[in-house]
Scaffold this active site. Structure first.
Site, PDB file in Angstrom:
ATOM      1  N   ARG A   1       0.801  -1.230   0.000  1.00  0.00           N
ATOM      2  CA  ARG A   1       0.000   0.000   0.000  1.00  0.00           C
ATOM      3  C   ARG A   1       0.834   1.281   0.000  1.00  0.00           C
ATOM      4  O   ARG A   1       0.300   2.372  -0.176  1.00  0.00           O
ATOM      5  CB  ARG A   1      -0.978  -0.013   1.185  1.00  0.00           C
ATOM      6  CG  ARG A   1      -2.121  -0.992   0.958  1.00  0.00           C
ATOM      7  CD  ARG A   1      -3.297  -0.652   1.817  1.00  0.00           C
ATOM      8  NE  ARG A   1      -3.117  -1.137   3.180  1.00  0.00           N
ATOM      9  CZ  ARG A   1      -3.584  -0.504   4.250  1.00  0.00           C
ATOM     10  NH1 ARG A   1      -4.212   0.650   4.116  1.00  0.00           N
ATOM     11  NH2 ARG A   1      -3.404  -1.001   5.446  1.00  0.00           N
TER      12      ARG A   1
ATOM     13  N   ALA B   1      32.408  38.603   3.204  1.00  0.00           N
ATOM     14  CA  ALA B   1      31.371  38.111   2.297  1.00  0.00           C
ATOM     15  C   ALA B   1      31.995  37.375   1.117  1.00  0.00           C
ATOM     16  O   ALA B   1      32.995  37.809   0.556  1.00  0.00           O
ATOM     17  CB  ALA B   1      30.541  39.279   1.780  1.00  0.00           C
TER      18      ALA B   1
END
Ligand code: UD1
Ligand code: MG
Length: 452
Positions: A18, A366
């Site tokens: 199932r 960054a």
């Protein structure tokens, strides 16, 4: 004093039709771990002499997953799935002559608690066979029914085989069962398959045992614990039930979550008191967040450790082996993997830090990238205390930057940088006065003559 030990047999051979899946049912995941691992983890709390998994459907895959959880696991195959009694019988070759008890668990029933298993073991003092049962709130649920007389369990009747009176019994079979090994296998060999399903039913050992003068009894638990997974919908419902409970427990433990319904937790997520988890954070397995840390919105964490006072995110990704010390800052669009980030260090924007060691108070600008992979192997980057990595630095590993050293923005660092040094690895800037304006004029003129 009862000194006998316990062996656990986990049934995991069923087809799980199932689920409508190529993957064996017990390998579908709940709370970040395969269903099978949940059963194995709970079984482990009993410190069993044997932990046996019965495989069948997708046996190789299931066996690999079982070994990944516990290399000591013992595996037996049930080549044909002829029923739960037949499945347990496959463990006989391992348990022949074993003097302890055997506990049968299901690989698709993840919520049974360690405490309930402990209570089953205690109840063995009162009977030779202990069956875990529950009162169902859904009278039409197609569970086996437990037929009792006073305290005694007399037999178990499968729904398919039950008459209307038996089906009306609210007491159901969870499937989990505990019995002494010595007679369990004798009884199992007697079980037949003349029933509605044509299968060998494990619960039939109750009726057989009782007719031989053995005592059987029911240990009751909450229906929610016995929830078995048979379909995607049941898996979803189970996940939802897990998440609801796990979030509630964290709130009780003093974790702040302004929108807990958006936070996804794993089976083993640990978050300390006064930590804050903002909305839409996903925790994979193996995460510990210490007291007072803050996980900001839309972050994804797995296999990592975040210490006190650290702030992670928004939009951060911590992958396995990320170890953030106290007061670390990891900001937006930063990914950290297999890296120790020292106390007070900052990686605030748009960076990848993998296979690295970042010293205390270092600052990564960054766009810093540790270039850790050369296409074949991974290499380490080591950054010393208080180093300052300029924005857009590529650190080509293996490489180190010493304590207090600085790299210029846009550098590609391929050689080790000594402590306190400034490293520049970029082309020197060239500036031509007036040339910018003249260039633009020439380009515009060229476009104008083409248009004409
Ligand atoms: C079983 C019980 C039922 C109980 C219910 C609780 C039997 C006959 N019935 O029914 O009384 O109310 O669980 O959920 O035991 N498995 C194998 N090999 C097999 C058959 C099953 O390994 O040949 C495994 C399955 O993978 C599963 C477990 O055993 O993990 C239970 O099998 P399942 O077919 O789901 O039994 P139920 O019909 O639910
Ligand atoms: Mg079932």
């Amino acid at each position: 004093m009862d000194e006998t030990g316990i062996a656990v047999v986990i049934l995991a051979a069923g087809a799980g039709t199932r689920m409508n899946s190529d993957r064996p049912k017990v390998l579908h995941e709940l709370a970040g771990a395969p269903l099978l691992h949940h059963a194995m983890r709970t079984a482990g709390t009993l410190a069993p002499d044997h932990l046996i998994v019965v495989t069948g459907t997708g046996a190789e895959e299931v066996e690999r997953a079982a070994r990944a959880f516990d290399p000591q696991v013992e595996l037996v195959r049930q080549e044909e799935q002829l029923g739960t009694a037949h499945a347990v019988l496959q463990a006989q070759r391992i348990l022949a002559g074993y003097g302890g008890d055997v506990l049968v668990l299901y690989g698709d029933t993840p919520f049974v608690s360690a405490e309930t298993l402990g209570r089953m073991v205690e109840r063995r003092a009162a009977a030779e066979i202990v069956v875990l049962g529950f009162e169902t709130a859904h009278p039409d649920a197609r569970y086996g029914r437990l037929v009792t007389e006073g305290d005694r369990l007399v037999r178990v009747v499968e729904w398919k085989d039950a008459d209307a009176t038996t089906r009306a019994i609210p007491l159901c079979n969870s499937g989990l069962l505990l019995a002494e090994a010595a007679f369990l296998f004798d009884l199992l060999r007697e079980v037949g398959n003349a029933n509605a399903a044509g299968e060998y039913y494990l619960p039939d050992i109750v009726g057989l045992g009782v007719s031989r003068g053995l005592r059987a009894t029911v240990l009751r638990c909450d229906e929610a614990e016995t929830l078995g997974i048979n379909s995607r919908e049941e898996l979803r419902a189970a996940e939802s039930a897990f998440q609801t409970r796990a979030r509630a427990l964290l709130l009780e433990d003093g974790v702040s979550m302004p929108a807990p319904e958006t936070v996804i937790l794993a089976f083993d997520t640990v978050i300390g008191r006064d930590a804050v988890v903002e909305p839409h954070v996903v925790f994979g397995p193996g995460v510990t967040v210490e007291s007072g840390a803050r996980i900001r919105a839309f972050s994804h964490l797995e296999g990592c450790h975040v210490s006190r006072g650290a702030v992670v995110g928004p939009f951060a990704r911590l992958r396995p082996g990320a170890e953030l010390h106290e007061d670390v800052r990891v900001g937006n669009f930063v990914e950290i993997k297999s890296a120790r980030v020292g106390q007070g260090a900052k990686v605030n924007h748009l960076s990848y830090v993998g296979d690295a060691e970042i010293g205390e108070r270092a600052n990564l600008g960054a766009g810093t990238v540790t270039c850790n992979y050369d296409g074949v192997s991974k290499h380490r980057t080591v950054i010393g205390e208080g180093a300052f990595i300029g924005s857009d630095t590529m650190l080509v590993a293996p490489v180190s930057v010493g304590a207090g050293a600085v790299t210029g923005s846009g550098s590609v660092i391929t050689e080790d940088v000594p402590p306190g040094a400034l490293a520049l690895g970029r082309a020197r800037q060239v500036t031509k006065p007036g040339l910018g304006r003249r260039l633009m004029e020439r380009l515009r003129a060229a476009r104008g003559s083409r248009a004409r």
